[in-house]
Design an enzyme around this catalytic site. Structure first.
Site: not given
Ligand code: IPM
Ligand code: MN
Length: 314
Positions: A225, A192, A140, A249, A253
């Site tokens: 992983d 990793k 990032y 990140d 999710d």
């Molecule tokens: C999150 C989002 C952001 C990230 C994006 C929107 C830049 O996916 O906060 O997890 O990757 O950090």
């Molecule tokens: Mn995200």
């Protein structure tokens, strides 16, 4: 908190359904403030895709300076169908994370009672852990570039950078958090190290060093992983995970869907230093096609407001 014990909150509704959910979150905030006698001030900022399309700028001059006068920011969502990918993410969300040095991305993963999880045979007692994601470094950092861009033999670099200071402050915060949470008292480093033998070696060594200060916290390590596999198989194993920005990140999710989806998941971008400005957000994104229908679950934003209050000392 700022002078006169007034909690100052900047509200950036943002794009799509962001303003709708932010408004619901602020209703709850105001109800809590009344019950608890919290004095506050709020101000709305119209940053986001529409403003960008109108004015050509994501964050106007002076925006960071003004936001810096607030104790916390509530962010609805960023992402607009008419704006190219990256402009709002980098120009707003990441810009604020970096400008305010919000080096902790805190993502509680909790299955509330009555919410469905896609995992068979798992319930609220099994899905209750927290991911502490480093929030300022790694891929990032925005370091990289093109070689011979647009030609047949073009190339590109995207550099992951890790610093000792950057990983150490995050790891130390995660140990403190694990101790305070006082649940299983287990902190799992997710990285990793078998492939990223420079950057994640730095993380590994730092983790081992900081661990010495926390003999009461059990330490543990997963390759990323394998973590994806175990998080599905045995989510109850996890207590607190600390990880790098990019892997964090991705696994958050995965974790978000275990808790019932992105409409439930909340996150904090925290600068834990005294006077730091932190930012709280529902993780669901702007969901533009639902704008104006009031169908987005506001519980993630309400949970983000709860995190905001907690960070503010309530
Ligand atoms: C999150 C989002 C952001 C990230 C994006 C929107 C830049 O996916 O906060 O997890 O990757 O950090
Ligand atoms: Mn995200």
């Amino acid at each position: 908190m700022s002078t006169n014990n007034i909690l100052r909150i900047a509200v950036i509704g943002g794009d799509g359904t962001g303003p709708e959910v932010a408004a619901e979150g602020m209703k709850v905030f105001k109800a809590v403030a009344k019950l608890e006698g919290i004095k506050y001030e709020t101000k709305d900022f119209d940053f986001g895709g529409n403003r960008y399309l109108r004015t050509g700028e994501v964050l106007p001059d002076g925006a960071i300076e003004e936001l810096a006068t607030f104790d916390a920011i509530l962010l609805g969502a960023v992402g607009h169908p008419d704006v190219a990918p990256g402009i709002l993410e980098k120009g707003l969300l990441l810009a604020l994370r970096f400008a305010f040095d919000q080096y902790i991305n805190l993502r509680p993963v909790k299955l509330y009672p009555g919410v469905e999880t896609p995992l068979a045979g798992k319930g609220p007692d099994d899905i209750d852990f927290v991911v502490v994601r480093e929030n300022t470094e790694d891929m990032y950092s925005g370091i990289g570039g093109f070689l011979k861009q647009g030609t047949a033999d073009e190339g590109a670099t995207q550099t992951a950078i890790y610093t000792r200071q950057g990983c150490e402050r995050c790891i130390r915060w995660a140990f403190e958090y694990t101790r305070k949470r006082n649940k299983r008292k287990r902190l799992t480093l997710v990285a990793k190290t078998n492939v990223l033998t420079f950057g994640h070696d730095l993380w590994w060594r730092t983790f081992q060093d900081v661990a010495k200060e926390y003999p009461d916290v059990e330490t543990d390590y997963n390759h990323v992983d394998a973590c994806c596999m175990w998080m599905i198989k045995n989510p109850e194993y996890y207590d607190v995970i600390v990880t790098t920005n990019m892997f964090g990140d991705i696994i958050t999710d995965l974790a978000g869907i275990l808790q019932g989806g992105m409409g439930v998941a909340a996150g904090g971008n925290i600068n834990p230093e005294p006077g730091g400005t932190s930012m709280f957000e529902p993780m669901g994104g702007s969901a533009p096609k639902y704008t104006g229908n009031n169908v987005i679950n506001p519980i993630a934003t309400i949970a983000a407001v709860a995190m905001l209050l907690e960070q503010a000392g309530y």
